[in-house]
Design a protein around this motif. Structure first.
Motif, PDB file in Angstrom:
ATOM      1  N   UNK A  31       0.833  -1.186   0.051  1.00 36.29           N
ATOM      2  CA  UNK A  31      -0.024  -0.104   0.159  1.00 36.29           C
ATOM      3  C   UNK A  31       0.982   1.111   0.042  1.00 36.29           C
ATOM      4  N   UNK A  32       1.025   1.832   1.088  1.00 34.69           N
ATOM      5  CA  UNK A  32       1.906   3.071   1.314  1.00 34.69           C
ATOM      6  C   UNK A  32       3.360   2.891   1.600  1.00 34.69           C
ATOM      7  N   UNK A  33       3.963   1.757   1.480  1.00 30.92           N
ATOM      8  CA  UNK A  33       5.423   1.669   1.216  1.00 30.92           C
ATOM      9  C   UNK A  33       5.746   2.224  -0.101  1.00 30.92           C
ATOM     10  N   UNK A  34       6.756   2.762  -0.007  1.00 30.87           N
ATOM     11  CA  UNK A  34       7.660   3.399  -1.214  1.00 30.87           C
ATOM     12  C   UNK A  34       8.952   2.844  -1.382  1.00 30.87           C
ATOM     13  N   UNK A  35       9.068   1.905  -2.573  1.00 30.57           N
ATOM     14  CA  UNK A  35      10.263   1.349  -2.583  1.00 30.57           C
ATOM     15  C   UNK A  35      10.989   1.501  -3.798  1.00 30.57           C
ATOM     16  N   UNK A  36      10.146   2.481  -4.872  1.00 31.51           N
ATOM     17  CA  UNK A  36      10.886   2.799  -6.006  1.00 31.51           C
ATOM     18  C   UNK A  36      12.214   3.737  -5.848  1.00 31.51           C
ATOM     19  N   UNK A  37      13.240   3.589  -6.555  1.00 29.90           N
ATOM     20  CA  UNK A  37      14.495   4.049  -6.348  1.00 29.90           C
ATOM     21  C   UNK A  37      14.702   5.239  -7.402  1.00 29.90           C
ATOM     22  N   UNK A  38      13.815   5.664  -7.897  1.00 31.20           N
ATOM     23  CA  UNK A  38      13.486   6.693  -9.088  1.00 31.20           C
ATOM     24  C   UNK A  38      13.042   8.003  -8.652  1.00 31.20           C
ATOM     25  N   UNK A  39      13.759   8.775  -7.939  1.00 32.09           N
ATOM     26  CA  UNK A  39      15.094   8.670  -7.420  1.00 32.09           C
ATOM     27  C   UNK A  39      14.920   8.045  -6.032  1.00 32.09           C
ATOM     28  N   UNK A  40      16.301   7.546  -5.582  1.00 33.69           N
ATOM     29  CA  UNK A  40      16.353   6.974  -4.107  1.00 33.69           C
ATOM     30  C   UNK A  40      16.229   8.276  -3.037  1.00 33.69           C
ATOM     31  N   UNK A  41      15.987   7.911  -1.952  1.00 32.01           N
ATOM     32  CA  UNK A  41      15.600   8.846  -0.823  1.00 32.01           C
ATOM     33  C   UNK A  41      16.760   9.489  -0.318  1.00 32.01           C
ATOM     34  N   UNK A  42      17.724   8.735  -0.068  1.00 32.84           N
ATOM     35  CA  UNK A  42      18.914   9.132   0.730  1.00 32.84           C
ATOM     36  C   UNK A  42      20.015   9.928  -0.254  1.00 32.84           C
ATOM     37  N   UNK A  43      20.396  10.971   0.072  1.00 34.82           N
ATOM     38  CA  UNK A  43      21.716  11.526  -0.897  1.00 34.82           C
ATOM     39  C   UNK A  43      22.747  10.710  -0.351  1.00 34.82           C
ATOM     40  N   UNK A  44      23.542  10.811  -1.530  1.00 31.01           N
ATOM     41  CA  UNK A  44      24.924  10.141  -1.491  1.00 31.01           C
ATOM     42  C   UNK A  44      25.855  11.213  -1.243  1.00 31.01           C
ATOM     43  N   UNK A  45      27.062  10.935  -0.668  1.00 27.68           N
ATOM     44  CA  UNK A  45      28.011  11.951  -0.570  1.00 27.68           C
ATOM     45  C   UNK A  45      28.231  12.737  -1.726  1.00 27.68           C
ATOM     46  N   UNK A  46      28.363  12.098  -2.939  1.00 30.09           N
ATOM     47  CA  UNK A  46      28.518  13.050  -3.866  1.00 30.09           C
ATOM     48  C   UNK A  46      27.376  14.145  -4.461  1.00 30.09           C
ATOM     49  N   UNK A  47      26.211  13.518  -4.111  1.00 31.79           N
ATOM     50  CA  UNK A  47      25.053  14.292  -4.300  1.00 31.79           C
ATOM     51  C   UNK A  47      24.895  15.286  -3.040  1.00 31.79           C
ATOM     52  N   UNK A  48      25.515  15.340  -1.916  1.00 31.84           N
ATOM     53  CA  UNK A  48      25.501  16.156  -0.829  1.00 31.84           C
ATOM     54  C   UNK A  48      26.419  17.144  -1.256  1.00 31.84           C
ATOM     55  N   UNK A  49      27.369  16.806  -1.878  1.00 32.67           N
ATOM     56  CA  UNK A  49      28.544  18.013  -2.343  1.00 32.67           C
ATOM     57  C   UNK A  49      27.894  18.825  -3.472  1.00 32.67           C
ATOM     58  N   UNK A  50      27.121  17.974  -4.490  1.00 27.85           N
ATOM     59  CA  UNK A  50      26.734  18.799  -5.539  1.00 27.85           C
ATOM     60  C   UNK A  50      25.614  19.765  -5.226  1.00 27.85           C
ATOM     61  N   UNK A  51      24.904  19.466  -3.951  1.00 26.17           N
ATOM     62  CA  UNK A  51      23.706  20.121  -3.771  1.00 26.17           C
ATOM     63  C   UNK A  51      24.216  21.458  -2.879  1.00 26.17           C
ATOM     64  N   UNK A  52      25.641  21.273  -2.247  1.00 25.46           N
ATOM     65  CA  UNK A  52      25.882  22.513  -1.544  1.00 25.46           C
ATOM     66  C   UNK A  52      25.388  22.041   0.084  1.00 25.46           C
ATOM     67  N   UNK A  53      24.958  20.886   0.401  1.00 29.84           N
ATOM     68  CA  UNK A  53      24.714  20.449   1.565  1.00 29.84           C
ATOM     69  C   UNK A  53      25.522  20.379   2.720  1.00 29.84           C
ATOM     70  N   UNK A  54      26.879  20.049   2.194  1.00 28.96           N
ATOM     71  CA  UNK A  54      28.153  20.041   3.205  1.00 28.96           C
ATOM     72  C   UNK A  54      28.215  21.496   3.707  1.00 28.96           C
ATOM     73  N   UNK A  55      27.743  22.454   3.033  1.00 28.57           N
ATOM     74  CA  UNK A  55      28.013  23.947   3.567  1.00 28.57           C
ATOM     75  C   UNK A  55      26.518  24.393   4.066  1.00 28.57           C
ATOM     76  N   UNK A  56      25.651  23.750   3.679  1.00 26.91           N
ATOM     77  CA  UNK A  56      24.238  24.212   4.244  1.00 26.91           C
ATOM     78  C   UNK A  56      23.295  23.071   4.045  1.00 26.91           C
ATOM     79  N   UNK A  57      23.278  22.385   5.342  1.00 24.23           N
ATOM     80  CA  UNK A  57      22.995  20.972   5.597  1.00 24.23           C
ATOM     81  C   UNK A  57      21.120  21.342   5.432  1.00 24.23           C
ATOM     82  N   UNK A  58      20.625  20.528   4.627  1.00 26.36           N
ATOM     83  CA  UNK A  58      19.105  20.585   4.500  1.00 26.36           C
ATOM     84  C   UNK A  58      18.450  19.255   4.563  1.00 26.36           C
ATOM     85  N   UNK A  59      18.985  18.252   5.187  1.00 16.68           N
ATOM     86  CA  UNK A  59      18.353  17.182   5.700  1.00 16.68           C
ATOM     87  C   UNK A  59      18.883  15.944   5.048  1.00 16.68           C
TER      88      UNK A  59
END
Length: 626
Positions: free
Chosen positions: A382-410
């Motif tokens: 039902x309400x489980x969401x298991x699709x990875x398009x996109x995945x939920x948790x940002x990888x280290x590379x995505x954190x850097x690309x989004x600038x969340x290493x400097x301004x963490x947004x979750x």
């Protein structure tokens, strides 16, 4: 004029004579090889408008707990019980994590442990505290305004199901009572982690930074669409909805300082990019018989629970949900929906599974629920969401690309949150469309009087089964320690025995809510690993599972301990998280008692120290034996 140092978005900001100077202190260490995550962080020399920022409110603490999850509440309670001045911050308005803001307020315990009744004293006391709570009810649905949890409890997933507000209230009551032994302790909800400061060597945390938000309107309730609010919850700047107050949690002068990451996604681990794993692993990586592939996308499904009542609202809630606009086609969502062969109502049914309000008093295994009964919906098909398009948790590379290493947004993907929200709301609509009848009408509950107290009726934050998992230090023959599948199954060879070194013990089925891609390409999921709890050993957790690499005063107090993707499926549930959190809090308090700010927390794992520490854990009501 003196200077004041604090951090905005991962950047240390020094206010010197009214001028803001920003310099990031990064833990610059060698890049680790895939699939281990933990690359070096770049230097940053700017942050979101530091010159205009309000200087922070200062809290002085001996132990800081990041995340008021179920594990975080246990950690703070046990640290305070041992006398440590403890500070806790929680992102959502409620304490308790999965038993409150995540909407899994139905205690799901190992059948083996329920038969043996070998839970810890402190866990049993906490459940009694929940059962004693008086909670508000939606009177238009139930006909009564309040009830005691024990009087309306009636489900079959476990022995205790309750409105989520009771989980928050019990957590607050527990912290208030344990603060008597550490009266300078404090905590705050609606407070987002924003980063940390390091010592010059980069191996010790010297401050935690956060931002509190205060709703401008007394009538504010969360939208229940986290995809729309998440970044606003983390932003430094005030807006039309929230006043923001920067917060710096720093050591008591001359005292040791310990930090516990009790967030369900491993926020500090992700922000600092400490060595960790994300998603599924391969046999080559872990040596586990049922491991398939290294895939950081493949974390377990996450869920936005909601409440469904046997009540007649004239079709209002169904009509509202019918207007929902979704990114994925509605038909694509709906073709996954199923009750899995369960009856909707009678006997061991879908509705009885997590019924949180039982006015009818019907037996959840043999009876039929009645008008005014309310069920919490957290359902695999039902309400489980298991699709990875996109995945939920940002990888280290995505954190850097989004600038969340400097301004963490979750550290979460907004599109994934949005898709999961839509899935949950469409499942509620489907249930009403296909299973509501004139004699047994169903209604989706939302608004300030609803069990989840959000505008949409969804949980404030999703139920997170798996986030980032640390890699421990070298131990037990591992260069990077983790509990593996062989360690927890009776039917596999090669397991290790940590009974003599346990700081917590738990048990549960290997229950993987698997991942997949939208087009069904190979996911790397360990689909053949799930097994019932009668094949799972008592899971003894050694101290090394809580101690990350690179940082000498940090512990893990929840799901992000050093376990593989497969083992996480057995340690992630209520009692496992509670036990780990309680142990982390007690170990942190022991560390403070040593009075040596230069002592690494890894000292707690030395044989001669561990025996003393285990005695302290037992004296606090924690259970280390089966």
């Amino acid at each position: 004029m003196g200077s004041m140092r604090w951090l905005l978005g991962g950047t240390v900001v020094t206010f010197l004579a009214g001028v803001a100077v920003a310099v990031r202190l990064s833990n610059l260490l060698p890049v680790s090889q895939s699939p281990t995550i933990g690359a070096e962080m770049p230097l940053a020399t700017s942050s979101p408008d530091p010159a205009a920022a309000t200087p922070p409110e200062i809290w002085t603490c001996e132990v800081v707990v990041i995340g008021g999850s179920l594990g975080g509440v246990a950690a703070a309670a046990h640290a305070m019980q041992a006398g440590a001045r403890t500070c806790l911050i929680e992102l959502t308005p409620w304490l308790g994590g999965q038993i409150s803001s995540q909407g899994v307020s139905a205690i799901d315990e190992s059948l083996v442990m329920r038969q043996r009744q070998n839970f810890s004293r402190n866990w049993n006391r906490f459940k009694q505290l929940i059962a004693a709570q008086t909670v508000a009810l939606p009177s238009e649905v139930t006909g009564i305004a309040t009830a005691v949890v024990a009087d309306i409890n009636g489900c079959w997933v476990g022995d205790l199901c309750f409105p989520p507000a009771a989980g928050h209230a019990a957590s607050e009551t527990l912290l208030q009572s344990t603060r008597q032994t550490a009266p300078d302790s404090r905590w705050a909800t609606s407070t987002a982690f924003k980063g940390a400061e390091w010592n010059a060597e980069g191996d010790r945390l010297i401050a935690i930074n956060a931002v509190r938000r205060i709703p401008r309107s007394p009538d504010y309730i969360p939208t229940g669409r986290l995809s729309r609010e998440l970044h606003r919850w983390y932003d430094w700047e005030s807006d039309a909805t929230f006043e923001k107050i920067p917060l710096r949690l720093q050591p008591v002068a001359g005292r040791p300082f310990a930090v516990i990451d009790a967030t369900d996604t491993g926020e500090l681990v992700g922000w600092a990019n400490l060595p960790h794993r994300l998603g599924s692993e391969s046999y080559a990586t872990t040596g586990e018989p049922h491991a398939v592939a290294d895939n950081p996308d493949c974390t377990q499904a996450f869920t936005f629970p909601f409440a469904l009542a046997i009540a007649d609202d004239g079709g209002r809630s169904r009509n509202q949900l019918a207007q929902l606009q979704t990114g994925y086609a509605k038909a694509e969502h709906r073709r996954d929906f199923s009750l899995n062969g369960f009856n909707l109502l009678s006997g061991r049914s879908f509705f009885h599974y997590r019924r949180i309000v039982s006015l009818s008093g019907s037996n959840p295994l043999t009876g039929t629920p009645g008008r005014g009964d309310i069920a919490l919906v957290n359902w695999n098909r039902g309400n489980d969401w298991n699709l990875m398009n996109p995945p939920l948790i940002l990888t280290a590379e995505q954190i850097l690309a989004e600038g969340q290493d400097r301004n963490w947004l979750g550290g979460l993907q907004i599109d994934a949150l949005r898709a999961a929200e839509n899935r949950a709301l469409l499942f509620s609509e489907w249930l009403m469309q296909h299973h509501s009848t004139p004699t047994v009408p169903l209604a989706h509950l939302s608004g300030p009087d609803s069990p989840l107290q959000t505008q949409s009726g969804l949980s404030m934050y999703p139920y997170i089964r798996e986030g980032r998992r640390i890699l421990g230090r070298a131990a037990y023959g591992d260069d990077e320690f983790m509990l593996r599948e062989q360690d927890i199954r009776f039917d596999l060879r090669g397991g290790r025995d940590w009974r003599a070194r346990a700081i917590a013990v738990t048990n549960y089925a290997i229950d993987i809510h698997g991942c997949r891609y939208r087009n069904w390409e190979p996911s790397g999921e360990a689909a053949s690993a799930p097994i019932n709890e009668f094949v799972v050993k008592p899971i003894y957790i050694p101290p090394e599972a809580l101690i990350p690499q690179r940082v000498d005063n940090l512990l893990i107090g929840g799901k992000s301990i050093a376990v593989t993707h497969i083992v996480n499926a057995a340690t992630r549930t209520h009692y496992g998280e509670w036990s780990v959190g309680g142990a982390a809090g007690a170990i942190a308090a022991w560390y403070i008692q040593q009075g040596n700010a230069d002592l690494p927390l890894a000292e707690a794992s030395r044989d001669e120290v561990l025996v003393q520490l285990q005695n302290q854990l037992r004296s606090q009501g924690l259970r280390l034996d089966w």
